[in-house]
Motif scaffolding. Structure first.
Motif, PDB file in Angstrom:
ATOM      1  N   SER A  76       0.810  -1.229   0.000  1.00  0.00           N
ATOM      2  CA  SER A  76       0.000   0.000   0.000  1.00  0.00           C
ATOM      3  C   SER A  76       0.838   1.271   0.000  1.00  0.00           C
ATOM      4  CB  SER A  76      -0.932   0.011   1.217  1.00  0.00           C
ATOM      5  OG  SER A  76      -0.170  -0.035   2.422  1.00  0.00           O
ATOM      6  N   THR A  77       2.162   1.143  -0.106  1.00  0.00           N
ATOM      7  CA  THR A  77       3.035   2.315  -0.055  1.00  0.00           C
ATOM      8  C   THR A  77       2.745   3.261  -1.228  1.00  0.00           C
ATOM      9  OG1 THR A  77       4.791   0.997   0.961  1.00  0.00           O
ATOM     10  CG2 THR A  77       5.426   3.101  -0.035  1.00  0.00           C
ATOM     11  N   PRO A  78       2.546   4.560  -0.988  1.00  0.00           N
ATOM     12  CA  PRO A  78       2.321   5.505  -2.097  1.00  0.00           C
ATOM     13  C   PRO A  78       3.549   5.604  -2.998  1.00  0.00           C
ATOM     14  CG  PRO A  78       1.655   6.461   0.007  1.00  0.00           C
ATOM     15  CD  PRO A  78       2.414   5.211   0.334  1.00  0.00           C
ATOM     16  N   LEU A  79       3.295   5.561  -4.297  1.00  0.00           N
ATOM     17  CA  LEU A  79       4.371   5.633  -5.276  1.00  0.00           C
ATOM     18  C   LEU A  79       4.115   6.779  -6.248  1.00  0.00           C
ATOM     19  CD1 LEU A  79       4.557   1.847  -6.239  1.00  0.00           C
ATOM     20  CD2 LEU A  79       6.023   3.035  -4.594  1.00  0.00           C
ATOM     21  N   PRO A 105      16.496   0.162  -3.012  1.00  0.00           N
ATOM     22  CA  PRO A 105      15.752   0.294  -4.269  1.00  0.00           C
ATOM     23  C   PRO A 105      14.889   1.557  -4.264  1.00  0.00           C
ATOM     24  CG  PRO A 105      15.546  -1.924  -3.374  1.00  0.00           C
ATOM     25  CD  PRO A 105      16.162  -1.084  -2.299  1.00  0.00           C
ATOM     26  N   VAL A 106      15.034   2.400  -5.303  1.00  0.00           N
ATOM     27  CA  VAL A 106      14.270   3.645  -5.366  1.00  0.00           C
ATOM     28  C   VAL A 106      13.554   3.828  -6.703  1.00  0.00           C
ATOM     29  CG1 VAL A 106      15.709   4.879  -3.692  1.00  0.00           C
ATOM     30  CG2 VAL A 106      16.309   4.951  -6.118  1.00  0.00           C
ATOM     31  N   GLU A 107      13.796   2.935  -7.669  1.00  0.00           N
ATOM     32  CA  GLU A 107      13.189   3.106  -8.985  1.00  0.00           C
ATOM     33  C   GLU A 107      12.821   1.757  -9.582  1.00  0.00           C
ATOM     34  OE1 GLU A 107      14.485   4.893 -13.365  1.00  0.00           O
ATOM     35  OE2 GLU A 107      15.839   3.592 -12.227  1.00  0.00           O
ATOM     36  N   TRP A 108      11.595   1.639 -10.043  1.00  0.00           N
ATOM     37  CA  TRP A 108      11.218   0.532 -10.924  1.00  0.00           C
ATOM     38  C   TRP A 108      10.751   1.164 -12.220  1.00  0.00           C
ATOM     39  CZ3 TRP A 108      11.940  -4.415 -11.656  1.00  0.00           C
ATOM     40  CH2 TRP A 108      11.188  -5.057 -12.649  1.00  0.00           C
ATOM     41  N   ARG A 109      11.345   0.743 -13.333  1.00  0.00           N
ATOM     42  CA  ARG A 109      11.041   1.356 -14.617  1.00  0.00           C
ATOM     43  C   ARG A 109      10.746   0.279 -15.651  1.00  0.00           C
ATOM     44  NH1 ARG A 109      13.490   6.326 -17.624  1.00  0.00           N
ATOM     45  NH2 ARG A 109      14.239   6.841 -15.551  1.00  0.00           N
ATOM     46  N   HIS A 110       9.712   0.505 -16.429  1.00  0.00           N
ATOM     47  CA  HIS A 110       9.397  -0.362 -17.562  1.00  0.00           C
ATOM     48  C   HIS A 110       9.371   0.522 -18.801  1.00  0.00           C
ATOM     49  CE1 HIS A 110       7.592  -3.561 -19.976  1.00  0.00           C
ATOM     50  NE2 HIS A 110       6.769  -2.650 -20.453  1.00  0.00           N
ATOM     51  N   THR A 111      10.260   0.238 -19.746  1.00  0.00           N
ATOM     52  CA  THR A 111      10.366   1.033 -20.963  1.00  0.00           C
ATOM     53  C   THR A 111      10.164   0.131 -22.169  1.00  0.00           C
ATOM     54  OG1 THR A 111      11.986   2.471 -19.871  1.00  0.00           O
ATOM     55  CG2 THR A 111      11.801   2.650 -22.264  1.00  0.00           C
ATOM     56  N   LEU A 112       9.318   0.568 -23.067  1.00  0.00           N
ATOM     57  CA  LEU A 112       9.076  -0.143 -24.321  1.00  0.00           C
ATOM     58  C   LEU A 112       9.667   0.700 -25.434  1.00  0.00           C
ATOM     59  CD1 LEU A 112       7.545  -2.724 -25.292  1.00  0.00           C
ATOM     60  CD2 LEU A 112       5.660  -1.210 -25.890  1.00  0.00           C
ATOM     61  N   TRP A 127       8.140   4.164 -11.570  1.00  0.00           N
ATOM     62  CA  TRP A 127       7.575   4.254 -10.239  1.00  0.00           C
ATOM     63  C   TRP A 127       8.703   4.512  -9.244  1.00  0.00           C
ATOM     64  CZ3 TRP A 127       6.273   0.851 -13.965  1.00  0.00           C
ATOM     65  CH2 TRP A 127       4.923   0.662 -14.289  1.00  0.00           C
ATOM     66  N   LEU A 128       8.493   5.451  -8.312  1.00  0.00           N
ATOM     67  CA  LEU A 128       9.451   5.748  -7.265  1.00  0.00           C
ATOM     68  C   LEU A 128       8.691   5.951  -5.953  1.00  0.00           C
ATOM     69  CD1 LEU A 128      10.168   7.975  -9.885  1.00  0.00           C
ATOM     70  CD2 LEU A 128      12.382   7.613  -8.800  1.00  0.00           C
ATOM     71  N   PRO A 129       9.289   5.619  -4.803  1.00  0.00           N
ATOM     72  CA  PRO A 129       8.600   5.863  -3.532  1.00  0.00           C
ATOM     73  C   PRO A 129       8.254   7.340  -3.390  1.00  0.00           C
ATOM     74  CG  PRO A 129      10.538   4.474  -3.210  1.00  0.00           C
ATOM     75  CD  PRO A 129      10.607   4.982  -4.617  1.00  0.00           C
ATOM     76  N   ALA A 130       6.995   7.630  -3.066  1.00  0.00           N
ATOM     77  CA  ALA A 130       6.563   9.025  -2.973  1.00  0.00           C
ATOM     78  C   ALA A 130       7.293   9.774  -1.864  1.00  0.00           C
ATOM     79  CB  ALA A 130       5.055   9.083  -2.747  1.00  0.00           C
ATOM     80  N   ARG A 131       7.674   9.082  -0.806  1.00  0.00           N
ATOM     81  CA  ARG A 131       8.385   9.759   0.288  1.00  0.00           C
ATOM     82  C   ARG A 131       9.723  10.320  -0.172  1.00  0.00           C
ATOM     83  NH1 ARG A 131      12.483   6.539   1.770  1.00  0.00           N
ATOM     84  NH2 ARG A 131      12.326   4.289   1.315  1.00  0.00           N
ATOM     85  N   VAL A 132      10.271   9.723  -1.241  1.00  0.00           N
ATOM     86  CA  VAL A 132      11.542  10.191  -1.802  1.00  0.00           C
ATOM     87  C   VAL A 132      11.307  11.160  -2.950  1.00  0.00           C
ATOM     88  CG1 VAL A 132      13.592   9.468  -3.088  1.00  0.00           C
ATOM     89  CG2 VAL A 132      12.786   8.100  -1.161  1.00  0.00           C
ATOM     90  N   ALA A 133      10.315  10.854  -3.798  1.00  0.00           N
ATOM     91  CA  ALA A 133      10.197  11.532  -5.094  1.00  0.00           C
ATOM     92  C   ALA A 133       9.067  12.551  -5.176  1.00  0.00           C
ATOM     93  CB  ALA A 133      10.000  10.487  -6.191  1.00  0.00           C
ATOM     94  N   ALA A 134       8.360  12.841  -4.075  1.00  0.00           N
ATOM     95  CA  ALA A 134       7.230  13.773  -4.129  1.00  0.00           C
ATOM     96  C   ALA A 134       7.578  15.130  -4.751  1.00  0.00           C
ATOM     97  CB  ALA A 134       6.644  13.972  -2.729  1.00  0.00           C
TER      98      ALA A 134
END
Length: 277
Positions: free
Chosen positions: A133-136, A228-235, A156-163
């Motif tokens: 449930s962590t805000p991203l 871990p601070v970033e999950w990225r999916h690139t097409l 996607w990045l953790p909102a607490r870091v990337a807001a």
């Protein structure tokens, strides 16, 4: 032995003409470009030398003129390409920015931001080692190279870091630049999984391709000082993208064979190492 194509091209060069050979080659290449003869690939210098039976200097002068007219890209040490079809190269084993790679290729980079918000995503949160449930912070962009779509990028990045990124304008700036400037976070480590995929009809529309063009799907887990601070999916369009690797006699060539998708702090691949001795 002379191929039919070679003989035909050679006949279009008149050595008795007052027109310089480079100008004749240039005129013929312009005609062939107009006739869409090079839809698959533009021939390299040596192929053109063989076709027209002229010197390399002559071919280079013709290519220089085509480059000045914006019809082809012919950089030193690289094969000529039709303008607008340059491949974007990414190095294996390095943290890179697609923004920087596009601009290094001499193309203007910009993005169409489709979404920038905060949301929950249980699957991605687990990949980042977080509660479901962590805000991203979620950023989705269509990346353009020149005026053509190159990639659909979802991060996607953790909102607490990337807001602080919620107020950034990502139409012409790199995520990592803004992440460092606004949040004080820089990636120090990453792992990727790259595979060939067949895009969905909706994805083909976003990428501006038809059903004859495949794509690369790139999943990235980025870390900052072990977290871990970033999950990225690139097409990425398969006709505009290449992956490169270096090897040496001392270190050999490292081939990473895809395994399962990474979980938190997990390696993305199983490594197979071939030493050169």
């Amino acid at each position: 032995m002379t191929s039919p194509t070679t003989g035909s091209a050679a006949k279009r060069v008149d050595r008795d003409s007052a027109l310089p050979l480079w100008a004749q080659v240039l005129a013929d290449l312009r005609r062939r470009l107009t006739d869409d003869e090079f839809t698959d690939a533009f021939p390299g210098e040596l192929a053109l030398v063989d076709e027209y039976r002229v010197s390399r200097h002559t071919v280079r002068e013709a290519l220089r003129r085509l480059r000045a007219e914006g019809l082809v890209v012919a950089a030193r040490g690289r094969p000529p390409r039709l303008a607008g079809t340059m491949e974007i190269e990414q190095p294996v084993g390095a943290l890179y920015s697609l923004f920087a790679s596009v601009e290094a290729a001499g193309l203007r980079q910009r993005s169409v931001v489709r979404t920038l918000d905060v949301r929950a995503d249980g699957v991605v949160a687990v990949r980042l080692g977080l509660e479901e449930s962590t805000p991203l912070l979620y950023l989705e962009r269509v990346r353009l190279a020149g005026e053509e779509p190159l990639a659909v990028d979802r991060v996607w990045l953790p909102a607490r870091v990337a807001a602080p990124l919620l107020s950034a304008d990502f139409t012409h700036t790199a995520l990592y630049t803004e992440l460092s400037r606004r949040c004080g976070v820089s990636l120090t480590k990453g792992a990727e999984h790259i595979r060939a995929v067949v895009p969905t009809p909706a994805e083909r529309t976003l990428l501006g391709i038809d059903d004859r063009v495949a794509a690369f799907a790139i999943d990235r887990l980025g870390e900052h000082r072990g977290e871990p601070v970033e999950w990225r999916h690139t097409l990425v369009r398969g006709d505009r993208f290449a992956v490169t690797a270096d090897f040496t006699a001392r270190t050999g060539y490292r081939l990473d064979v895809a395994g399962t998708l990474p979980g938190p702090r997990a390696r993305l691949h199983a490594a197979a190492r071939r030493e050169t001795r």
